[in-house]
Design an enzyme around this catalytic site. Structure first.
Site, PDB file in Angstrom:
ATOM      1  CE1 TYR A   1      -4.357   1.058   0.037  1.00 45.17           C
ATOM      2  CE2 TYR A   1      -3.545   2.706   1.586  1.00 45.17           C
ATOM      3  CZ  TYR A   1      -4.531   2.248   0.730  1.00 45.17           C
ATOM      4  OH  TYR A   1      -5.702   2.977   0.566  1.00 45.17           O
TER       5      TYR A   1
ATOM      6  CB  VAL B   1       4.310   3.873  -5.315  1.00 38.49           C
ATOM      7  CG1 VAL B   1       4.207   4.798  -6.521  1.00 38.49           C
ATOM      8  CG2 VAL B   1       5.548   4.237  -4.489  1.00 38.49           C
TER       9      VAL B   1
ATOM     10  CG  HIS C   1       7.886  -2.077 -13.212  1.00 34.93           C
ATOM     11  ND1 HIS C   1       8.155  -1.753 -14.525  1.00 34.93           N
ATOM     12  CD2 HIS C   1       9.014  -1.745 -12.516  1.00 34.93           C
ATOM     13  CE1 HIS C   1       9.369  -1.233 -14.617  1.00 34.93           C
ATOM     14  NE2 HIS C   1       9.917  -1.231 -13.416  1.00 34.93           N
TER      15      HIS C   1
ATOM     16  CG  ASP D   1       8.319   2.219 -16.102  1.00 35.45           C
ATOM     17  OD1 ASP D   1       7.373   3.017 -16.148  1.00 35.45           O
ATOM     18  OD2 ASP D   1       8.938   1.956 -15.057  1.00 35.45           O
TER      19      ASP D   1
END
Length: 347
Positions: free
Chosen positions: A38, A40, A123, A207
């Site tokens: 909990y 980013v 990601h 990214d």
């Protein structure tokens, strides 16, 4: 999927029109979505899915972040649990910890990835660089990602405003035959504006390049260079900051976001237009070799190795604070704090 022309290249994207929220709810109706972490992305994605009517729980160790989850309305024993209990209850495991923390927790997570469950990322780092992370999902679970193109804070803010943040999506492993549909449903559920398809490798390489490039690293470097040149030539901190940062972020970038760079150029003075048109190509020529060097470093795995090595050190937080303090205490960002305090909405 909708076909969109992106500057002459046609791509297929998923919008809320062909995959509405109601369809996403139907696809995930029998799923328990466990948000692990909990920090980013967790708050933004978790709260958006909860508000969109999905069955969401949070897994978080007790402490400051656990207390934040309670403040956000997650209820201990009902929707907020210790990590292992949330892993056991969840059918879709949203692995939203930092890359370094994912490596540490992976042996625990893997124990609860029983056949038919789904493992969700935002990601591609852990799976792409599994030779360094050790994150190799079991063959009998679905593995996919949705990567919002911004911070969890921005994702939540835009959601509350009735807007959406664009996201990429990718399927790494389809054990059930339903991975792609579930992945898109998750993308709609977290509040994406539209979804464009990629794969785990392309997601992580783009990214990492973006974060180190125009999104954060390059923009800070350009800000600092221009600010220093102005100061060295006698301009005040206020003038240097306003001409370097404030006008860009408060006036010009919103215009680019709304209508594009060409429109912004067309709506500036002719003097500004001429200068911008004359100078953008020299800046491109000067910086493209740096971007090529950066991309090659990402592609080779060097940047992943640096991140894993440094972020896993026990004194990482202390060293990070020193580096952030260098930015925070620089004259440019001290000037920025003063300028922000003078904005009319603050008075």
């Amino acid at each position: 999927m909708a076909q969109i022309n992106f500057g002459g290249t046609v791509e297929e994207v998923v919008t809320r029109e062909e995959f509405p929220l109601e369809k996403a709810r139907e696809v995930l109706a029998n799923e328990t979505i466990a948000v692990i972490g909990y920090g980013v992305q967790g708050p933004g994605q978790g709260l958006n899915m909860r508000d969109n009517g999905f069955n969401v729980i949070v897994g978080q160790r007790k402490g400051k972040t656990y207390d934040k989850a309670i403040a956000d309305g997650w209820v201990p024993g009902e929707t907020l649990f210790e990590i292992e209990e949330a892993l056991e209850k969840g059918t879709i495991i949203c692995f939203l910890l930092s890359d370094a923390a994912q490596i540490e927790l992976w042996p625990t997570v893997k124990k609860y990835l029983t056949a038919g469950k789904s493992l969700y990322f935002s990601h591609g780092f852990g799976v792409t660089y599994n030779d360094q992370t050790g994150i190799v999902p079991p063959a009998d679970v679905d593995v996919f990602l949705v990567a919002p193109k911004g911070s969890g804070t921005s994702l939540r803010r835009l959601f509350v405003e009735g807007k959406g943040l664009n996201s990429s999506f990718a399927v790494f492993q389809d054990a059930t035959g339903e991975a792609r549909t579930k992945c898109i449903a998750m993308g709609i559920g977290v509040g994406s504006g539209y979804l464009f398809e990629t794969d785990f490798y392309r997601e992580v390489t783009s990214d990492l390049t973006g974060e180190r490039g125009t999104l954060m690293g390059a923009i800070q470097g350009i800000f600092a260079a221009q600010y220093e040149v102005l100061r060295e030539n006698g301009h005040s901190p206020s003038e240097a900051f306003n001409e370097t940062v404030e006008e860009l972020t408060q006036s010009l970038m919103p215009l680019v976001a709304e209508n594009g760079m060409d429109w912004m150029y067309a709506n500036c003075s002719t003097t500004a237009q001429r200068g911008a048109l004359d100078w953008w190509k020299p800046f491109k020529e000067a910086t493209k070799p740096v971007f090529q060097q950066l991309y090659n470093s990402v592609k080779s795995g060097e940047q992943a190795n640096i991140s894993i090595t440094r972020n896993s050190q026990p004194d990482y937080r202390e060293k990070l604070e020193v580096e952030l303090a260098e930015l925070r205490e620089s004259e440019m960002w001290q000037a920025g704090a003063a300028v922000r305090s003078l904005r009319p909405e603050r008075n």
